[in-house]
Design a protein around this motif. Sequence first.
Motif, PDB file in Angstrom:
ATOM      1  N   TYR A 161       5.326 -98.889  28.012  1.00  0.00           N
ATOM      2  CA  TYR A 161       3.985 -98.302  27.984  1.00  0.00           C
ATOM      3  C   TYR A 161       3.536 -97.877  29.376  1.00  0.00           C
ATOM      4  CZ  TYR A 161      -1.022 -97.716  27.310  1.00  0.00           C
ATOM      5  OH  TYR A 161      -2.297 -97.201  27.292  1.00  0.00           O
ATOM      6  N   LEU A 162       3.801 -98.680  30.395  1.00  0.00           N
ATOM      7  CA  LEU A 162       3.361 -98.340  31.749  1.00  0.00           C
ATOM      8  C   LEU A 162       3.993 -97.032  32.201  1.00  0.00           C
ATOM      9  CD1 LEU A 162       1.806 -99.019  34.303  1.00  0.00           C
ATOM     10  CD2 LEU A 162       3.761-100.399  35.055  1.00  0.00           C
ATOM     11  N   LEU A 163       5.278 -96.863  31.920  1.00  0.00           N
ATOM     12  CA  LEU A 163       5.941 -95.613  32.274  1.00  0.00           C
ATOM     13  C   LEU A 163       5.335 -94.452  31.489  1.00  0.00           C
ATOM     14  CD1 LEU A 163       8.207 -94.447  33.999  1.00  0.00           C
ATOM     15  CD2 LEU A 163       9.772 -94.812  32.084  1.00  0.00           C
ATOM     16  N   ALA A 164       5.014 -94.682  30.213  1.00  0.00           N
ATOM     17  CA  ALA A 164       4.386 -93.640  29.400  1.00  0.00           C
ATOM     18  C   ALA A 164       3.011 -93.284  29.948  1.00  0.00           C
ATOM     19  CB  ALA A 164       4.280 -94.103  27.953  1.00  0.00           C
ATOM     20  N   LEU A 165       2.260 -94.297  30.393  1.00  0.00           N
ATOM     21  CA  LEU A 165       0.935 -94.061  30.966  1.00  0.00           C
ATOM     22  C   LEU A 165       1.026 -93.196  32.216  1.00  0.00           C
ATOM     23  CD1 LEU A 165      -2.136 -94.744  31.152  1.00  0.00           C
ATOM     24  CD2 LEU A 165      -1.478 -96.750  32.484  1.00  0.00           C
ATOM     25  N   LEU A 166       1.909 -93.551  33.123  1.00  0.00           N
ATOM     26  CA  LEU A 166       2.068 -92.786  34.365  1.00  0.00           C
ATOM     27  C   LEU A 166       2.554 -91.372  34.073  1.00  0.00           C
ATOM     28  CD1 LEU A 166       3.676 -95.527  36.650  1.00  0.00           C
ATOM     29  CD2 LEU A 166       1.295 -94.753  36.613  1.00  0.00           C
ATOM     30  N   ALA A 167       3.470 -91.250  33.120  1.00  0.00           N
ATOM     31  CA  ALA A 167       3.992 -89.920  32.768  1.00  0.00           C
ATOM     32  C   ALA A 167       2.902 -89.057  32.151  1.00  0.00           C
ATOM     33  CB  ALA A 167       5.164 -90.060  31.805  1.00  0.00           C
ATOM     34  N   GLY A 168       2.051 -89.660  31.312  1.00  0.00           N
ATOM     35  CA  GLY A 168       0.963 -88.901  30.699  1.00  0.00           C
ATOM     36  C   GLY A 168      -0.027 -88.387  31.720  1.00  0.00           C
ATOM     37  N   ILE A 169      -0.402 -89.248  32.670  1.00  0.00           N
ATOM     38  CA  ILE A 169      -1.329 -88.825  33.731  1.00  0.00           C
ATOM     39  C   ILE A 169      -0.700 -87.725  34.569  1.00  0.00           C
ATOM     40  CG2 ILE A 169      -2.566 -89.576  35.794  1.00  0.00           C
ATOM     41  CD1 ILE A 169      -2.706 -92.375  34.527  1.00  0.00           C
ATOM     42  N   ALA A 170       0.561 -87.938  34.976  1.00  0.00           N
ATOM     43  CA  ALA A 170       1.245 -86.952  35.813  1.00  0.00           C
ATOM     44  C   ALA A 170       1.428 -85.628  35.072  1.00  0.00           C
ATOM     45  CB  ALA A 170       2.598 -87.501  36.265  1.00  0.00           C
ATOM     46  N   GLY A 171       1.785 -85.709  33.788  1.00  0.00           N
ATOM     47  CA  GLY A 171       1.981 -84.487  33.015  1.00  0.00           C
ATOM     48  C   GLY A 171       0.716 -83.665  32.906  1.00  0.00           C
ATOM     49  N   ALA A 172      -0.413 -84.340  32.652  1.00  0.00           N
ATOM     50  CA  ALA A 172      -1.686 -83.624  32.573  1.00  0.00           C
ATOM     51  C   ALA A 172      -2.092 -83.061  33.925  1.00  0.00           C
ATOM     52  CB  ALA A 172      -2.774 -84.560  32.044  1.00  0.00           C
ATOM     53  N   ALA A 173      -1.865 -83.827  35.004  1.00  0.00           N
ATOM     54  CA  ALA A 173      -2.219 -83.351  36.345  1.00  0.00           C
ATOM     55  C   ALA A 173      -1.396 -82.130  36.727  1.00  0.00           C
ATOM     56  CB  ALA A 173      -2.024 -84.467  37.367  1.00  0.00           C
ATOM     57  N   VAL A 174      -0.091 -82.163  36.424  1.00  0.00           N
ATOM     58  CA  VAL A 174       0.772 -81.011  36.723  1.00  0.00           C
ATOM     59  C   VAL A 174       0.353 -79.804  35.892  1.00  0.00           C
ATOM     60  CG1 VAL A 174       3.126 -80.113  36.539  1.00  0.00           C
ATOM     61  CG2 VAL A 174       2.737 -82.388  37.487  1.00  0.00           C
ATOM     62  N   ALA A 175       0.042 -80.037  34.615  1.00  0.00           N
ATOM     63  CA  ALA A 175      -0.445 -78.937  33.773  1.00  0.00           C
ATOM     64  C   ALA A 175      -1.733 -78.365  34.348  1.00  0.00           C
ATOM     65  CB  ALA A 175      -0.667 -79.429  32.347  1.00  0.00           C
ATOM     66  N   GLY A 176      -2.618 -79.242  34.847  1.00  0.00           N
ATOM     67  CA  GLY A 176      -3.849 -78.775  35.474  1.00  0.00           C
ATOM     68  C   GLY A 176      -3.580 -77.939  36.712  1.00  0.00           C
ATOM     69  N   LEU A 177      -2.615 -78.370  37.526  1.00  0.00           N
ATOM     70  CA  LEU A 177      -2.254 -77.593  38.713  1.00  0.00           C
ATOM     71  C   LEU A 177      -1.775 -76.195  38.326  1.00  0.00           C
ATOM     72  CD1 LEU A 177      -0.344 -80.168  40.967  1.00  0.00           C
ATOM     73  CD2 LEU A 177      -2.477 -78.988  41.526  1.00  0.00           C
ATOM     74  N   ILE A 178      -0.921 -76.134  37.319  1.00  0.00           N
ATOM     75  CA  ILE A 178      -0.401 -74.837  36.875  1.00  0.00           C
ATOM     76  C   ILE A 178      -1.528 -73.941  36.371  1.00  0.00           C
ATOM     77  CG2 ILE A 178       1.082 -73.702  35.171  1.00  0.00           C
ATOM     78  CD1 ILE A 178       2.900 -76.183  35.326  1.00  0.00           C
ATOM     79  N   VAL A 179      -2.432 -74.517  35.588  1.00  0.00           N
ATOM     80  CA  VAL A 179      -3.556 -73.750  35.058  1.00  0.00           C
ATOM     81  C   VAL A 179      -4.455 -73.258  36.178  1.00  0.00           C
ATOM     82  CG1 VAL A 179      -5.687 -73.937  33.710  1.00  0.00           C
ATOM     83  CG2 VAL A 179      -3.543 -74.834  32.789  1.00  0.00           C
ATOM     84  N   GLU A 180      -4.752 -74.129  37.144  1.00  0.00           N
ATOM     85  CA  GLU A 180      -5.638 -73.729  38.244  1.00  0.00           C
ATOM     86  C   GLU A 180      -5.000 -72.646  39.102  1.00  0.00           C
ATOM     87  OE1 GLU A 180      -7.992 -73.511  41.794  1.00  0.00           O
ATOM     88  OE2 GLU A 180      -5.853 -73.957  41.678  1.00  0.00           O
ATOM     89  N   LEU A 181      -3.740 -72.834  39.446  1.00  0.00           N
ATOM     90  CA  LEU A 181      -3.061 -71.861  40.307  1.00  0.00           C
ATOM     91  C   LEU A 181      -2.824 -70.539  39.584  1.00  0.00           C
ATOM     92  CD1 LEU A 181      -0.432 -74.207  42.006  1.00  0.00           C
ATOM     93  CD2 LEU A 181      -2.449 -73.187  43.077  1.00  0.00           C
ATOM     94  N   GLY A 182      -2.498 -70.625  38.300  1.00  0.00           N
ATOM     95  CA  GLY A 182      -2.144 -69.415  37.572  1.00  0.00           C
ATOM     96  C   GLY A 182      -3.324 -68.641  37.011  1.00  0.00           C
ATOM     97  N   LEU A 183      -4.441 -69.340  36.744  1.00  0.00           N
ATOM     98  CA  LEU A 183      -5.546 -68.656  36.071  1.00  0.00           C
ATOM     99  C   LEU A 183      -6.917 -68.965  36.669  1.00  0.00           C
ATOM    100  CD1 LEU A 183      -6.602 -66.939  33.677  1.00  0.00           C
ATOM    101  CD2 LEU A 183      -6.700 -69.073  32.345  1.00  0.00           C
ATOM    102  N   ILE A 184      -7.251 -70.245  36.770  1.00  0.00           N
ATOM    103  CA  ILE A 184      -8.624 -70.635  37.076  1.00  0.00           C
ATOM    104  C   ILE A 184      -9.103 -70.083  38.412  1.00  0.00           C
ATOM    105  CG2 ILE A 184     -10.158 -72.598  37.510  1.00  0.00           C
ATOM    106  CD1 ILE A 184      -9.438 -72.226  34.595  1.00  0.00           C
TER     107      ILE A 184
END
Length: 305
Positions: free
Chosen positions: A60-83
């Motif tokens: 679960y801890l690895l899943a938690l860290l991966a979920g946070i990181a995945g959303a943060a990376v997706a946010g970076l892509i969205v901000e850089l590419g569009l926002i």
Amino acid sequence: MNLFIEQTLNGLQLGFTLLMVSAGLTLIFGIMNIINLAHGSLFMVGAFVAADVGGRTGNYLLALLAGIAGAAVAGLIVELGLIRRLYHRDHLYQVLATFALVLIANQAVQMIWGLTPRSVSAPAFLDRTVPVLPGLPYPAYRLAITAVGIAVIVFLHLLVERTRVGMWIRAGRTHRELLGAFGVNVRLLYTLVFAVGAGLAGLAGVVAAPFLSVESGIGDHFLILSFVVIVVGGIGSLKGALYGSLMLGLADTWARTYLPDLFGQFVDPSTAATAGASVASASIYLVMVVVLVVKPNGLFGLADE
């Protein structure tokens, strides 16, 4: 009395879950002046990544860290590419562009993870009950969510109010050109703020996933609730996000618990159950209406701070 305490704890847990989503949206909407309808999609990304990693590793801890990181990376892509192309555009462009992202994200998770709903299991050491009061056991995982929510608001308060970066964030809300004149890289600052907000949405998606069916569109409901929180609490106010989240979490939980019984005093049980559920589902919006009638800027809107 035990029922009231139990449902109050449930309301606090829901409120702190909403806080994790709405705090990130407060940073993005209130400070960066961006209407991001795709914020719920970041919640969804966090839940799906956690479900995938958790299913593969059982950790679960690895899943938690991966979920946070995945959303943060997706946010970076969205901000850089569009926002970042929308900062100086009208809000209508922001709404249309980010709504398109919602549709794209929902289809993307179906292509990547399929149509079958997934699940995330609570960690084994929290998959138990603890005695809150004599004769009142309560799920440890729900208490852990409340603790995580408290840690999040403390972290954000210290970040925004006690650090130089927080000073830049506050200044960037109203004086971004002046901030840039002092040598601060405003674009990089906004990118980091957006990533932090996205990571918080991902965190909320992971911790809420054990109570939900992880499927396409899972974050849309939480997006709506988060905007209600921001309106109730006051745009741009982290304190408002805290109070608004807790108010709505408690209102929703208490209404779902007690309204059917209250209506049962006047009508037959079947009608009472139906009417109670209907009114309960609208309870958070009724709270919003009452707050806006009394304080049009929200509880802690900029005009009231």
